[in-house]
Design a protein around this motif. Structure first.
Motif, PDB file in Angstrom:
ATOM      1  N   LEU A 154       0.709  -0.991   0.023  1.00 53.98           N
ATOM      2  CA  LEU A 154       0.168   0.291   0.086  1.00 53.98           C
ATOM      3  C   LEU A 154       0.802   1.248   0.160  1.00 53.98           C
ATOM      4  O   LEU A 154       0.495   2.645  -0.648  1.00 53.98           O
ATOM      5  CB  LEU A 154      -1.508   0.295   0.936  1.00 53.98           C
ATOM      6  CG  LEU A 154      -1.757   1.321   1.629  1.00 53.98           C
ATOM      7  CD1 LEU A 154      -3.395   1.064   0.379  1.00 53.98           C
ATOM      8  CD2 LEU A 154      -2.549   1.239   2.938  1.00 53.98           C
ATOM      9  N   LEU A 155       1.971   1.410   1.057  1.00 53.41           N
ATOM     10  CA  LEU A 155       3.096   2.328   0.801  1.00 53.41           C
ATOM     11  C   LEU A 155       3.654   2.868  -0.593  1.00 53.41           C
ATOM     12  O   LEU A 155       4.023   3.833  -1.167  1.00 53.41           O
ATOM     13  CB  LEU A 155       4.008   2.745   1.735  1.00 53.41           C
ATOM     14  CG  LEU A 155       3.695   2.498   3.073  1.00 53.41           C
ATOM     15  CD1 LEU A 155       4.899   2.266   4.086  1.00 53.41           C
ATOM     16  CD2 LEU A 155       2.625   3.957   3.020  1.00 53.41           C
ATOM     17  N   CYS A 197       0.883   4.368  -2.626  1.00 56.99           N
ATOM     18  CA  CYS A 197       0.991   5.610  -2.502  1.00 56.99           C
ATOM     19  C   CYS A 197       1.727   6.575  -3.046  1.00 56.99           C
ATOM     20  O   CYS A 197       2.040   7.406  -3.499  1.00 56.99           O
ATOM     21  CB  CYS A 197       0.652   5.608  -0.594  1.00 56.99           C
ATOM     22  SG  CYS A 197      -0.753   4.796  -0.501  1.00 56.99           S
ATOM     23  N   SER A 222       2.128   6.389  -6.849  1.00 56.84           N
ATOM     24  CA  SER A 222       0.135   7.926  -7.069  1.00 56.84           C
ATOM     25  C   SER A 222       1.142   9.022  -6.916  1.00 56.84           C
ATOM     26  O   SER A 222       1.194   9.984  -8.037  1.00 56.84           O
ATOM     27  CB  SER A 222      -0.291   7.725  -6.649  1.00 56.84           C
ATOM     28  OG  SER A 222      -1.086   5.754  -6.601  1.00 56.84           O
ATOM     29  N   LEU A 223       1.861   9.413  -5.979  1.00 57.56           N
ATOM     30  CA  LEU A 223       2.325  10.096  -5.868  1.00 57.56           C
ATOM     31  C   LEU A 223       3.386  11.312  -6.898  1.00 57.56           C
ATOM     32  O   LEU A 223       3.646  12.426  -6.930  1.00 57.56           O
ATOM     33  CB  LEU A 223       3.178  10.553  -4.385  1.00 57.56           C
ATOM     34  CG  LEU A 223       1.722  10.564  -2.976  1.00 57.56           C
ATOM     35  CD1 LEU A 223       3.151  10.938  -2.017  1.00 57.56           C
ATOM     36  CD2 LEU A 223       1.681  12.103  -3.575  1.00 57.56           C
ATOM     37  N   THR A 270      -4.911  13.395  -0.324  1.00 59.53           N
ATOM     38  CA  THR A 270      -5.672  11.881  -0.118  1.00 59.53           C
ATOM     39  C   THR A 270      -5.049  11.470   0.068  1.00 59.53           C
ATOM     40  O   THR A 270      -4.690  10.325   1.011  1.00 59.53           O
ATOM     41  CB  THR A 270      -6.693  12.008  -1.473  1.00 59.53           C
ATOM     42  OG1 THR A 270      -7.559  13.173  -1.201  1.00 59.53           O
ATOM     43  CG2 THR A 270      -7.065  10.507  -0.514  1.00 59.53           C
ATOM     44  N   ILE A 271      -3.908  10.981  -1.321  1.00 59.23           N
ATOM     45  CA  ILE A 271      -2.808  10.061  -0.730  1.00 59.23           C
ATOM     46  C   ILE A 271      -1.699   9.795   0.048  1.00 59.23           C
ATOM     47  O   ILE A 271      -1.265   8.505   0.961  1.00 59.23           O
ATOM     48  CB  ILE A 271      -1.716   9.907  -1.978  1.00 59.23           C
ATOM     49  CG1 ILE A 271      -2.871  10.103  -4.161  1.00 59.23           C
ATOM     50  CG2 ILE A 271      -0.914   9.362  -1.912  1.00 59.23           C
ATOM     51  CD1 ILE A 271      -2.097   9.873  -5.121  1.00 59.23           C
ATOM     52  N   SER A 272      -1.648  11.307   0.763  1.00 58.83           N
ATOM     53  CA  SER A 272      -0.439  11.015   1.115  1.00 58.83           C
ATOM     54  C   SER A 272      -0.897  10.862   2.937  1.00 58.83           C
ATOM     55  O   SER A 272      -0.673  10.537   3.673  1.00 58.83           O
ATOM     56  CB  SER A 272       0.669  13.054   1.590  1.00 58.83           C
ATOM     57  OG  SER A 272      -0.972  13.750   2.408  1.00 58.83           O
ATOM     58  N   VAL A 331      -3.788   8.883   3.567  1.00 56.05           N
ATOM     59  CA  VAL A 331      -3.630   7.201   2.852  1.00 56.05           C
ATOM     60  C   VAL A 331      -2.042   6.269   3.007  1.00 56.05           C
ATOM     61  O   VAL A 331      -2.579   5.535   3.688  1.00 56.05           O
ATOM     62  CB  VAL A 331      -3.796   6.732   1.718  1.00 56.05           C
ATOM     63  CG1 VAL A 331      -3.892   5.372   1.917  1.00 56.05           C
ATOM     64  CG2 VAL A 331      -5.563   6.942   1.575  1.00 56.05           C
ATOM     65  N   GLY A 332      -1.101   7.067   2.737  1.00 58.53           N
ATOM     66  CA  GLY A 332       0.113   6.710   3.272  1.00 58.53           C
ATOM     67  C   GLY A 332       0.373   7.083   4.701  1.00 58.53           C
ATOM     68  O   GLY A 332       0.962   5.781   5.176  1.00 58.53           O
TER      69      GLY A 332
END
Length: 129
Positions: free
Chosen positions: A69-70, A73, A76-77, A86-88, A90-91
């Motif tokens: 998952l990390l 993330c 995606s960044l 949002t991504i940060s 979630v990370g």
């Protein structure tokens, strides 16, 4: 018991994870290949269940999924930056979740180690015949 060769599996996973960035220069391809490597070895780990305690197998699988998952993330960044908040979030949640999971595993392990046992696993009977 019977899972001693799992150390070789961990060694192969470590070597593959280290050599992916060496041989592949494209960041998207690196991320995709790392996800495949981690996913395959996560499935192998869940199938073999190399750790004696069921909780340890579960925690190892959960940590591997958190790592994936990390990785997603971060991937995606790195692409275009849209939805960075949002991504940060979630990370950060995944990192905090992995940290808390590690603390819970440590606490359960300490509790089970320090808890007084009332029952014996084996009963030895010595009688005179």
């Amino acid at each position: 018991p019977g899972r001693a060769p799992y150390g070789v599996v961990l060694l192969v996973r470590g070597v593959l994870v280290c050599f992916v960035p060496v041989f592949i220069r494209d960041p998207s391809s690196q991320t995709l290949l790392l996800l495949i490597v981690l996913g395959v070895f996560g499935a192998v780990q869940q199938r073999l269940a190399p750790w004696r305690a069921e909780v340890a197998n579960f925690i190892d699988g959960a940590m591997g999924m958190t790592l994936q998952l990390l990785l997603v993330c971060g991937w995606s960044l790195s692409s275009d930056g849209s939805g960075a908040a949002t991504i940060s979030a979630v990370g950060t949640a995944a990192f905090i979740g992995a940290f808390v999971l590690g603390l819970v595993a440590l606490a359960v392990s300490l509790y089970l180690h320090l808890r007084p046992w009332r029952f014996y696993e084996y009963f030895l009977c010595h009688h005179k015949a």
